[in-house]
Design an enzyme around this catalytic site. Structure first.
Site, short mmCIF file in Angstrom:
data_model
loop_
_atom_site.label_atom_id
_atom_site.label_comp_id
_atom_site.label_asym_id
_atom_site.label_seq_id
_atom_site.Cartn_x
_atom_site.Cartn_y
_atom_site.Cartn_z
N ARG A 1 -54.40 -5.59 -8.83
CA ARG A 1 -54.68 -5.83 -9.44
C ARG A 1 -56.55 -5.23 -9.73
O ARG A 1 -57.51 -5.16 -10.34
CB ARG A 1 -55.25 -7.26 -10.09
CG ARG A 1 -55.67 -7.43 -11.71
CD ARG A 1 -56.23 -9.14 -11.37
NE ARG A 1 -56.63 -9.56 -12.59
CZ ARG A 1 -57.17 -10.21 -12.97
NH1 ARG A 1 -57.97 -11.31 -11.87
NH2 ARG A 1 -57.72 -10.36 -14.09
N CYS B 1 -95.96 -14.55 -0.10
CA CYS B 1 -94.08 -15.52 0.41
C CYS B 1 -94.71 -16.59 1.48
O CYS B 1 -95.74 -16.00 2.39
CB CYS B 1 -93.95 -14.37 1.51
SG CYS B 1 -92.38 -15.03 2.64
N CYS C 1 -93.43 -16.59 5.13
CA CYS C 1 -94.27 -15.14 6.22
C CYS C 1 -95.38 -16.15 7.05
O CYS C 1 -95.94 -17.03 5.90
CB CYS C 1 -95.04 -14.31 5.60
SG CYS C 1 -94.24 -12.95 4.85
N HIS D 1 -90.90 -9.56 6.80
CA HIS D 1 -90.53 -9.76 5.52
C HIS D 1 -90.09 -9.48 5.15
O HIS D 1 -88.74 -9.43 4.03
CB HIS D 1 -92.09 -9.95 4.52
CG HIS D 1 -91.24 -10.25 3.30
ND1 HIS D 1 -91.40 -12.17 2.70
CD2 HIS D 1 -91.67 -9.67 1.99
CE1 HIS D 1 -91.05 -11.55 1.58
NE2 HIS D 1 -91.11 -9.96 1.02
N ASN E 1 -77.63 -18.36 3.16
CA ASN E 1 -77.98 -17.57 0.97
C ASN E 1 -78.51 -16.14 1.79
O ASN E 1 -79.94 -16.20 1.70
CB ASN E 1 -77.89 -17.45 0.09
CG ASN E 1 -77.46 -19.85 0.05
OD1 ASN E 1 -75.99 -19.39 0.55
ND2 ASN E 1 -77.74 -20.82 -0.64
N GLY F 1 -77.70 -16.71 -4.72
CA GLY F 1 -78.84 -18.02 -4.75
C GLY F 1 -80.49 -18.08 -4.46
O GLY F 1 -80.99 -19.17 -4.21
N SER G 1 -83.74 -17.63 -3.40
CA SER G 1 -85.13 -17.68 -4.01
C SER G 1 -86.01 -16.55 -3.26
O SER G 1 -87.26 -16.42 -3.73
CB SER G 1 -85.43 -18.26 -4.59
OG SER G 1 -85.73 -19.76 -3.43
N HIS H 1 -87.06 -12.63 1.95
CA HIS H 1 -87.59 -13.02 3.64
C HIS H 1 -86.18 -13.80 5.03
O HIS H 1 -85.84 -14.33 3.98
CB HIS H 1 -88.84 -14.13 4.07
CG HIS H 1 -89.24 -14.33 4.98
ND1 HIS H 1 -90.88 -13.75 5.04
CD2 HIS H 1 -89.17 -14.50 6.76
CE1 HIS H 1 -91.33 -13.70 6.96
NE2 HIS H 1 -89.94 -14.15 7.12
N HIS I 1 -83.97 -15.91 6.38
CA HIS I 1 -84.41 -17.41 6.57
C HIS I 1 -83.18 -17.39 5.96
O HIS I 1 -81.98 -17.24 5.04
CB HIS I 1 -85.60 -17.98 6.13
CG HIS I 1 -85.12 -17.75 4.42
ND1 HIS I 1 -85.08 -16.90 3.68
CD2 HIS I 1 -85.12 -19.59 4.05
CE1 HIS I 1 -84.37 -17.52 1.98
NE2 HIS I 1 -84.30 -18.62 2.64
N GLN J 1 -80.88 -21.87 6.64
CA GLN J 1 -81.24 -23.04 6.12
C GLN J 1 -80.46 -24.10 6.56
O GLN J 1 -79.26 -23.71 7.52
CB GLN J 1 -80.69 -23.42 4.26
CG GLN J 1 -81.85 -22.62 3.56
CD GLN J 1 -81.61 -23.39 2.08
OE1 GLN J 1 -81.65 -24.77 2.19
NE2 GLN J 1 -81.11 -22.80 1.47
N HIS K 1 -68.10 -18.32 9.18
CA HIS K 1 -67.51 -18.19 7.98
C HIS K 1 -68.52 -16.60 6.71
O HIS K 1 -69.58 -17.31 7.02
CB HIS K 1 -67.39 -18.88 6.72
CG HIS K 1 -66.08 -19.79 7.27
ND1 HIS K 1 -64.40 -19.71 7.53
CD2 HIS K 1 -66.15 -21.02 7.58
CE1 HIS K 1 -64.16 -20.24 7.65
NE2 HIS K 1 -65.08 -21.72 7.68
N PHE L 1 -65.88 -12.78 -10.28
CA PHE L 1 -66.51 -13.76 -10.63
C PHE L 1 -65.39 -14.62 -10.45
O PHE L 1 -63.95 -15.24 -10.51
CB PHE L 1 -66.19 -13.38 -11.73
CG PHE L 1 -67.27 -13.13 -12.62
CD1 PHE L 1 -68.98 -13.78 -12.70
CD2 PHE L 1 -67.76 -11.41 -12.54
CE1 PHE L 1 -70.03 -13.06 -12.95
CE2 PHE L 1 -69.24 -11.36 -12.61
CZ PHE L 1 -70.15 -11.47 -13.30
#
Ligand SMILES: O=P(O)(O)O[C@H]1O[C@H](CO)[C@@H](O)[C@H](O)[C@H]1O
Ligand SMILES: O=P(O)(O)O[C@H]1O[C@H](CO)[C@@H](O)[C@H](O)[C@H]1O
Lengths: 341, 341
Positions: free
Chosen positions: A28, A52, A55, A115, A155, A161, A163, A166, A168, A170, A300, A314
């Site tokens: 495909r 930011c 920063c 940054h 991310n 996603g 935002s 910088h 980083h 989570q 992962h 998608f």
């Protein structure tokens, strides 16, 4: 009729870690694309951005001022999805509506004061400090009575996603063990019960023999495209030694982990000549006090790009309603990544 | 300490259809958004586009010319993810690498000859013709020896991976039962064994009593935001009568289905004053020849938008590594949708 060939014919592959299937459609990749194109991030960012909130020295949403941190910096997320003080309790109606309160702690980890960097731009010695902080946080949060699981993730890129560019990541730490690590627990512990070795030790040994899906290797870690990869250029980073969590990693292994991160993220950036977006996350044993002899720590990388810096895969209609589906084989993805080393 | 309140405190909700949990963070909707903004579709499209491969009379990638169809039109996808002629077979190594060939048929369904419409713009009588075609296709494909499951779905909007704005949906029919319907089978059949009624009949009765999550109703169908919704404005469309697939729907119910689709999609478009993107799909009983007395047909709508026509919810790091997570409660989402009726 010809014989079944996984490089040519549509098939399903079994994900050993999740106990689930993925649909693979090798033919495909020739499909033309007239759909949405992503915008690429601007690549010239200043080393310091006064607007930011990550920063050094800047003031965050809650009024606190960031310290002048020289390497990494961790703080509690100002807009946390989980709260430590949520009252405990549950909600139930006729067995059909069921909710349970969930406590947790969400943190943000800055990888660097700069940054304008990403992990791939950082020195291996600087990435090593990020690994140190992950370890420290896993141990600190995991030791809390109310925390049963610690999810460390990143991310990267606005398409995933994020935002703020910088560098980083989570941490979301919470009372229950979420669905994905729960499935991995089941699969890994069942395998260990049966074979007395970890699922990922045996899997890694097989991949080292086969070689076709390997991407980056060093003395202690291997990054490869898993046989059951869902995302086009998905990889999994596996330590050669079987251990369940960052509390058990050695100093030498931490260096090797940083080296793997550096080389893997650099290969990714080269693939489409762009700062490669992804969601990455470390899966390790739950911190709920139980014993998990089968757990084998791993990381992962789920990158969305399919054909170029602007055309992603998608995960929509069929994928949401039925099964994950991919258009290129994991072997050809690994081959392309390896070619960039 | 206050008592647990599902409108205020972070909690997990149990998805009865999948047997999985979703993390709900009601307080998090206040989070500011500085990340990626989607572009909205241009709203002035011509009724006929000479370059569109779905418009009547145009020539497709494989050289075939579309007929001058007056209502709906179905054809085999020129870039199908599944092939009917794949040789059967399997691949296995040490039990760790497992693949199985998968056969199937992928079709495209044009909802209307008009390039400039979406389902919400169409007359209910025209939508009814789409329902007729879905029924016909489910029966035709499901009757084939090699087809064990038929997935009917629509990706609407470029943000949901649709590469052509011409109103159309797809059908992927295949030998095996994919993961999502397999989980729904397990949950529904177990419930039916235990209670002698379908899970969705009992669930719907409870929702009709509670009223807080209802969106659109008519004599035969109800659309509501499920208690365990993952996407911000996710809905589920449930027939009041318990039946497993489109082979069992009555003429009157087909009209009511079309009416529900019309009203629900219109409410969606009003929410952010935009042609509302989503992936939608019909889940119905497998066609593998087994008996499924517990199956209750339903349709899911998974729309990505969160705050406006340009800000969507990202299912990324935590969601991919751990559990789905949402920022607004299903009750407040239903309330907003109902307010637009
Ligand atoms: O078949 P299409 O419309 O070209 O493609 C779209 O829907 C498919 C089925 O959900 C997905 O696999 C693709 O990623 C998406 O772009
Ligand atoms: O926490 P952030 O970076 O604001 O938000 C990002 O990551 C979260 C965790 O994966 C997701 O829930 C959000 O949808 C995403 O935008």
């Amino acid at each position: 009729m010809s014989t079944f060939d996984i490089t040519e014919h549509s098939h399903r592959r079994f994900n050993q870690l999740l106990g689930e299937w993925v649909l693979v459609s090798p033919h495909r990749s020739k499909r033309p694309w007239q759909g949405q194109q992503e915008t690429t991030e601007k690549d010239s960012r200043p080393a310091f951005d006064p607007t930011c909130y990550l920063c050094p020295g800047n003031v965050r949403a809650n009024g606190e001022k960031n310290p002048d941190y020289p390497s990494t910096f961790v703080f509690v997320n100002d807009f946390a999805a989980l709260q430590a003080e949520s009252p405990s309790g549950s909600f139930e109606k006729q067995g059909l509506l069921r909710a349970e309160s969930e406590r947790g702690i969400c943190k943000v980890i800055c990888f660097s004061p700069r940054h304008d960097l990403t992990l791939s731009d950082m020195e291996t010695t600087e990435i090593r400090k990020v690994v140190d902080l992950w370890q420290e946080q896993y141990l600190e949060l995991g030791a809390l009575e109310e925390i049963g699981y610690v999810q460390i993730f990143e991310n990267k890129g606005s398409v995933m996603g994020s935002s703020n560019p910088h560098p980083h990541g989570q941490i979301w730490a919470q009372s229950s063990v979420p669905g994905e690590p729960a499935k991995e627990t089941e699969q890994q512990e069942a395998y260990f019960q049966q074979h007395g070795r970890s699922l990922l030790s045996d899997y890694l040994a097989l991949e080292l023999e086969e070689k076709t899906r390997l991407v980056v290797e060093n003395e202690h870690f291997v990054a490869l495209v898993p046989f059951w990869a869902v995302w086009p250029f998905e990889t999994i980073v596996i330590p050669r030694r079987h251990f369940g969590h960052l509390g058990q990693i050695t100093d030498e292994e931490k260096d090797a982990y940083a080296d793997t991160m550096k080389r893997l993220s650099s290969v990714y950036d080269k693939l489409f000549n762009t700062s490669f977006p992804y969601s990455a996350g470390i899966h390790q044993s739950p911190t709920d006090g139980k014993d998990y002899p089968g757990w084998h720590l791993h990381m992962h990388f789920y990158p969305p790009l399919l054909r170029s810096a602007t055309v992603k895969k998608f995960m929509v209609g069929y994928e949401l309603m039925a099964d994950p589906q991919r258009d290129i084989t994991p072997e050809s993805a690994a081959d392309r990544l390896r070619g960039l080393l």
